[in-house]
Design a protein around this motif. Structure first.
Motif, PDB file in Angstrom:
ATOM      1  N   CYS A 190      56.076  73.212  54.248  1.00 34.09           N
ATOM      2  CA  CYS A 190      57.365  72.822  53.671  1.00 34.09           C
ATOM      3  C   CYS A 190      57.417  73.065  52.170  1.00 34.09           C
ATOM      4  O   CYS A 190      58.405  72.708  51.526  1.00 34.09           O
ATOM      5  CB  CYS A 190      57.680  71.366  53.982  1.00 34.09           C
ATOM      6  N   GLY A 191      56.366  73.647  51.590  1.00 28.02           N
ATOM      7  CA  GLY A 191      56.478  74.124  50.217  1.00 28.02           C
ATOM      8  C   GLY A 191      55.726  73.360  49.152  1.00 28.02           C
ATOM      9  O   GLY A 191      55.937  73.618  47.960  1.00 28.02           O
ATOM     10  N   GLY A 192      54.830  72.439  49.491  1.00 23.42           N
ATOM     11  CA  GLY A 192      54.126  71.662  48.481  1.00 23.42           C
ATOM     12  C   GLY A 192      53.265  72.514  47.564  1.00 23.42           C
ATOM     13  O   GLY A 192      53.417  72.466  46.333  1.00 23.42           O
ATOM     14  N   LEU A 193      52.360  73.299  48.134  1.00 25.30           N
ATOM     15  CA  LEU A 193      51.504  74.162  47.329  1.00 25.30           C
ATOM     16  C   LEU A 193      52.333  75.227  46.612  1.00 25.30           C
ATOM     17  O   LEU A 193      52.102  75.519  45.437  1.00 25.30           O
ATOM     18  CB  LEU A 193      50.436  74.827  48.198  1.00 25.30           C
ATOM     19  N   ALA A 194      53.321  75.787  47.307  1.00 31.01           N
ATOM     20  CA  ALA A 194      54.150  76.831  46.714  1.00 31.01           C
ATOM     21  C   ALA A 194      54.886  76.316  45.479  1.00 31.01           C
ATOM     22  O   ALA A 194      54.993  77.017  44.466  1.00 31.01           O
ATOM     23  CB  ALA A 194      55.154  77.349  47.744  1.00 31.01           C
ATOM     24  N   LEU A 195      55.388  75.083  45.545  1.00 31.73           N
ATOM     25  CA  LEU A 195      56.080  74.525  44.387  1.00 31.73           C
ATOM     26  C   LEU A 195      55.101  74.302  43.241  1.00 31.73           C
ATOM     27  O   LEU A 195      55.420  74.583  42.074  1.00 31.73           O
ATOM     28  CB  LEU A 195      56.768  73.213  44.759  1.00 31.73           C
ATOM     29  N   GLY A 196      53.913  73.804  43.564  1.00 28.86           N
ATOM     30  CA  GLY A 196      52.909  73.631  42.526  1.00 28.86           C
ATOM     31  C   GLY A 196      52.564  74.946  41.856  1.00 28.86           C
ATOM     32  O   GLY A 196      52.465  75.022  40.620  1.00 28.86           O
ATOM     33  N   MET A 197      52.395  76.007  42.638  1.00 29.29           N
ATOM     34  CA  MET A 197      52.077  77.310  42.070  1.00 29.29           C
ATOM     35  C   MET A 197      53.237  77.849  41.249  1.00 29.29           C
ATOM     36  O   MET A 197      53.035  78.504  40.214  1.00 29.29           O
ATOM     37  CB  MET A 197      51.708  78.293  43.186  1.00 29.29           C
ATOM     38  N   SER A 198      54.465  77.576  41.669  1.00 26.37           N
ATOM     39  CA  SER A 198      55.632  77.975  40.877  1.00 26.37           C
ATOM     40  C   SER A 198      55.626  77.259  39.534  1.00 26.37           C
ATOM     41  O   SER A 198      55.907  77.856  38.491  1.00 26.37           O
ATOM     42  CB  SER A 198      56.924  77.657  41.639  1.00 26.37           C
ATOM     43  N   HIS A 199      55.315  75.966  39.551  1.00 23.61           N
ATOM     44  CA  HIS A 199      55.221  75.214  38.303  1.00 23.61           C
ATOM     45  C   HIS A 199      54.114  75.766  37.400  1.00 23.61           C
ATOM     46  O   HIS A 199      54.207  75.664  36.168  1.00 23.61           O
ATOM     47  CB  HIS A 199      54.953  73.737  38.591  1.00 23.61           C
ATOM     48  N   THR A 226      60.153  55.931  53.291  1.00 20.22           N
ATOM     49  CA  THR A 226      61.247  56.804  53.710  1.00 20.22           C
ATOM     50  C   THR A 226      60.830  58.252  53.450  1.00 20.22           C
ATOM     51  O   THR A 226      59.862  58.517  52.725  1.00 20.22           O
ATOM     52  CB  THR A 226      62.535  56.503  52.926  1.00 20.22           C
ATOM     53  N   THR A 227      61.563  59.197  54.010  1.00 19.27           N
ATOM     54  CA  THR A 227      61.267  60.602  53.755  1.00 19.27           C
ATOM     55  C   THR A 227      61.344  60.906  52.268  1.00 19.27           C
ATOM     56  O   THR A 227      60.528  61.652  51.718  1.00 19.27           O
ATOM     57  CB  THR A 227      62.239  61.500  54.534  1.00 19.27           C
ATOM     58  N   ARG A 228      62.343  60.310  51.602  1.00 23.41           N
ATOM     59  CA  ARG A 228      62.497  60.547  50.159  1.00 23.41           C
ATOM     60  C   ARG A 228      61.285  60.042  49.380  1.00 23.41           C
ATOM     61  O   ARG A 228      60.788  60.701  48.463  1.00 23.41           O
ATOM     62  CB  ARG A 228      63.759  59.852  49.653  1.00 23.41           C
ATOM     63  N   GLU A 229      60.806  58.863  49.737  1.00 27.94           N
ATOM     64  CA  GLU A 229      59.632  58.310  49.062  1.00 27.94           C
ATOM     65  C   GLU A 229      58.399  59.166  49.323  1.00 27.94           C
ATOM     66  O   GLU A 229      57.611  59.434  48.404  1.00 27.94           O
ATOM     67  CB  GLU A 229      59.399  56.870  49.524  1.00 27.94           C
ATOM     68  N   ALA A 230      58.231  59.595  50.564  1.00 27.38           N
ATOM     69  CA  ALA A 230      57.085  60.449  50.887  1.00 27.38           C
ATOM     70  C   ALA A 230      57.167  61.768  50.127  1.00 27.38           C
ATOM     71  O   ALA A 230      56.150  62.308  49.676  1.00 27.38           O
ATOM     72  CB  ALA A 230      57.029  60.698  52.389  1.00 27.38           C
ATOM     73  N   ALA A 231      58.379  62.299  49.972  1.00 25.05           N
ATOM     74  CA  ALA A 231      58.552  63.539  49.208  1.00 25.05           C
ATOM     75  C   ALA A 231      58.130  63.342  47.755  1.00 25.05           C
ATOM     76  O   ALA A 231      57.527  64.237  47.139  1.00 25.05           O
ATOM     77  CB  ALA A 231      60.004  64.003  49.284  1.00 25.05           C
ATOM     78  N   ARG A 232      58.433  62.172  47.188  1.00 27.47           N
ATOM     79  CA  ARG A 232      57.963  61.897  45.825  1.00 27.47           C
ATOM     80  C   ARG A 232      56.439  61.824  45.774  1.00 27.47           C
ATOM     81  O   ARG A 232      55.823  62.273  44.805  1.00 27.47           O
ATOM     82  CB  ARG A 232      58.566  60.589  45.313  1.00 27.47           C
ATOM     83  N   LEU A 233      55.822  61.265  46.801  1.00 25.31           N
ATOM     84  CA  LEU A 233      54.365  61.191  46.841  1.00 25.31           C
ATOM     85  C   LEU A 233      53.739  62.591  46.897  1.00 25.31           C
ATOM     86  O   LEU A 233      52.606  62.783  46.455  1.00 25.31           O
ATOM     87  CB  LEU A 233      53.904  60.364  48.038  1.00 25.31           C
ATOM     88  N   VAL A 234      54.468  63.540  47.458  1.00 25.50           N
ATOM     89  CA  VAL A 234      54.005  64.930  47.523  1.00 25.50           C
ATOM     90  C   VAL A 234      54.336  65.684  46.236  1.00 25.50           C
ATOM     91  O   VAL A 234      53.758  66.735  45.955  1.00 25.50           O
ATOM     92  CB  VAL A 234      54.602  65.636  48.757  1.00 25.50           C
ATOM     93  N   GLY A 235      55.265  65.139  45.447  1.00 22.27           N
ATOM     94  CA  GLY A 235      55.638  65.790  44.198  1.00 22.27           C
ATOM     95  C   GLY A 235      56.845  66.687  44.310  1.00 22.27           C
ATOM     96  O   GLY A 235      57.071  67.555  43.454  1.00 22.27           O
ATOM     97  N   LEU A 236      57.665  66.483  45.350  1.00 25.20           N
ATOM     98  CA  LEU A 236      58.880  67.264  45.523  1.00 25.20           C
ATOM     99  C   LEU A 236      60.046  66.565  44.822  1.00 25.20           C
ATOM    100  O   LEU A 236      60.119  65.335  44.803  1.00 25.20           O
ATOM    101  CB  LEU A 236      59.192  67.445  47.007  1.00 25.20           C
ATOM    102  N   PRO A 237      60.986  67.323  44.260  1.00 27.07           N
ATOM    103  CA  PRO A 237      62.106  66.716  43.532  1.00 27.07           C
ATOM    104  C   PRO A 237      63.081  66.009  44.465  1.00 27.07           C
ATOM    105  O   PRO A 237      63.121  66.273  45.672  1.00 27.07           O
ATOM    106  CB  PRO A 237      62.757  67.914  42.840  1.00 27.07           C
ATOM    107  N   ASP A 238      63.888  65.126  43.902  1.00 29.68           N
ATOM    108  CA  ASP A 238      64.799  64.319  44.717  1.00 29.68           C
ATOM    109  C   ASP A 238      65.909  65.134  45.357  1.00 29.68           C
ATOM    110  O   ASP A 238      66.539  64.686  46.321  1.00 29.68           O
ATOM    111  CB  ASP A 238      65.416  63.193  43.867  1.00 29.68           C
ATOM    112  N   ASP A 239      66.186  66.335  44.860  1.00 27.64           N
ATOM    113  CA  ASP A 239      67.211  67.161  45.491  1.00 27.64           C
ATOM    114  C   ASP A 239      66.629  68.064  46.578  1.00 27.64           C
ATOM    115  O   ASP A 239      67.346  68.855  47.190  1.00 27.64           O
ATOM    116  CB  ASP A 239      67.991  67.987  44.462  1.00 27.64           C
ATOM    117  N   TYR A 240      65.323  67.925  46.837  1.00 26.41           N
ATOM    118  CA  TYR A 240      64.684  68.672  47.917  1.00 26.41           C
ATOM    119  C   TYR A 240      64.873  67.876  49.204  1.00 26.41           C
ATOM    120  O   TYR A 240      64.317  66.792  49.359  1.00 26.41           O
ATOM    121  CB  TYR A 240      63.195  68.860  47.614  1.00 26.41           C
ATOM    122  N   GLU A 241      65.641  68.406  50.120  1.00 24.30           N
ATOM    123  CA  GLU A 241      66.033  67.656  51.313  1.00 24.30           C
ATOM    124  C   GLU A 241      65.273  68.116  52.555  1.00 24.30           C
ATOM    125  O   GLU A 241      64.834  69.269  52.652  1.00 24.30           O
ATOM    126  CB  GLU A 241      67.541  67.795  51.550  1.00 24.30           C
TER     127      GLU A 241
END
Length: 393
Positions: free
Chosen positions: A14-23, A330-345
């Motif tokens: 779902c893009g965790g590593l890819a987003l980190g590499m983009s950053h 919640t999914t949103r909270e888990a996404a924050r734990l992964v480091g994904l932005p709040d607009d990532y749905e």
């Protein structure tokens, strides 16, 4: 980092590593993922125009069908081969599991000949049972052109690789890391494999931690800054009994711990509030404590999110609130734990979304690893020098 490095990612999820590499400054030229739901998540966010994600060239693709010889201008190949064959919760068939994709990761390196390699997997890969296979992976990445014979065992192949007189194509090092030591709000132990092509004359070194438990304990129980930051009454008793002695040592030390503190659940969820039904911030009922599954306290990094082979584990993926009650993230909270932005749905169900997030590499870990690898190369040769060697190997 100056000009962006060109990269390809296998097993993108779902893009965790890819987003980190983009950053970290990498520009993805190719991304492959075989799971339909994970690809749907990324495409959903690509269509929304999420920063970085909007530029990702991802599609539903089996890595076994990719002709990597057409991608010969890559600076980096990265990815996390499926961990189920080696995970603690799986059947542990390892290299005999049909889902083992390490041979495909090595084929990508052999054919694309990137300057840099970055792979990750579960800690269990470095354990006693699979350590010989990890050693085979490293040896084969060093000489990806020495292909294992059809009747040759991994042990025999590793011995042949080890005794080869040919020059190594890559210099490779692996290390065990805890994602919390690099700014992620999860205690997630992984194996990282770094590789640098030999003609760049740079030997990769393990990545030093940037965050620490000691610094967190110092700010919580020695100077109290943590509680003041969250506008809470200062607490004197640590959450974990074993931290008592550690705190006493910190109090008696001559100097304070350096670096940044571990990021806690409370830190990363600040400002989000209780579930409101919007943007994947939806309450899920049924969380309960049972032996071995007690949830994540707010004032530590979360326990590793679990994907679960048969749905979300009942006692995992939940927080322990200040009053001692528990509820699922919640999914949103888990996404924050992964480091994904709040607009990532996440357009799929909570169970499916949590499976994807449980499989994801925390973006802060990916960013730290990408920056570390790039910095080592920039210390040896400039990005201009990198570009000039793209087709040399």
């Amino acid at each position: 980092m100056g000009a962006k490095m060109q990269s390809a990612e296998l097993f993108a999820g779902c893009g965790g590593l890819a987003l980190g590499m983009s950053h970290a400054g990498f520009r993805h030229q190719h991304m492959a993922e075989f799971d339909q739901d994970a690809v749907a998540t990324v495409l959903h966010n690509k269509a929304k125009g999420i920063e970085h994600v909007r530029d990702w060239p991802i599609g539903l693709q089996d890595v076994r069908e990719i002709d990597w010889k057409k991608l010969t201008s890559l600076d980096l190949v990265s990815g996390g081969p499926p961990c189920q064959p080696f995970g603690i919760g799986g059947k542990k068939h390892g290299q005999d599991d049909h889902r083992d994709m390490w041979p495909e990761a090595i084929r990508a390196v052999r054919e694309a000949k990137p300057r840099l390699i970055l792979f990750e997997n579960v800690r269990n890969l470095a354990g006693p049972r699979f350590r010989p296979y990890l050693e085979w992976i490293v040896s084969h990445l060093e000489r990806p052109g020495m292909i294992r014979g059809l009747e040759e065992s991994h042990t025999e192949h590793r011995a042949r690789l080890a005794t080869s007189k040919s020059r190594k194509d890559y210099k490779v090092v692996w290390q065990l890391v805890n994602a919390a030591d690099f700014g992620a709000a999860q205690i997630r132990h992984r194996v990282l494999i770094f590789g640098i092509r030999s003609d760049l004359d740079v030997v990769p070194t393990p990545m030093p931690p940037t965050h620490s438990r000691d610094r967190l304990l110092w700010e919580q129980y020695v100077i109290g800054e943590y509680w003041a930051r969250h506008d809470l009454k200062r607490r004197r008793t640590p959450i974990l009994q074993q931290d008592h002695a550690r705190i006493e040592r910190l109090k008696q030390a001559d100097t304070e711990p350096t670096g940044a503190p571990w990021v806690t659940v409370r830190d990363v969820l600040e400002g989000l509030g209780e579930p409101n039904g919007k943007r994947n911030h939806v309450l899920q009922i049924g969380a309960r404590i049972y032996p071995g599954h007690t949830g994540s306290p707010l004032d530590l990094p979360a326990k590793a999110l679990k994907a679960g082979d048969h749905g979300v584990p009942g006692g995992e993926n939940m927080m322990v609130r200040d009053d001692g009650s528990v509820r699922y993230f919640t999914t949103r909270e888990a996404a924050r734990l992964v480091g994904l932005p709040d607009d990532y749905e996440f357009p799929r169900s909570w169970t499916e979304s949590m499976r994807q997030l449980g499989n994801a590499v925390p973006a802060p870990l990916g960013a730290a690893a990408g920056r570390w690898l790039a910095a080592q190369v920039e210390g040896g040769k400039s990005l201009g020098g990198l570009a000039s060697t793209r087709r040399a190997a």
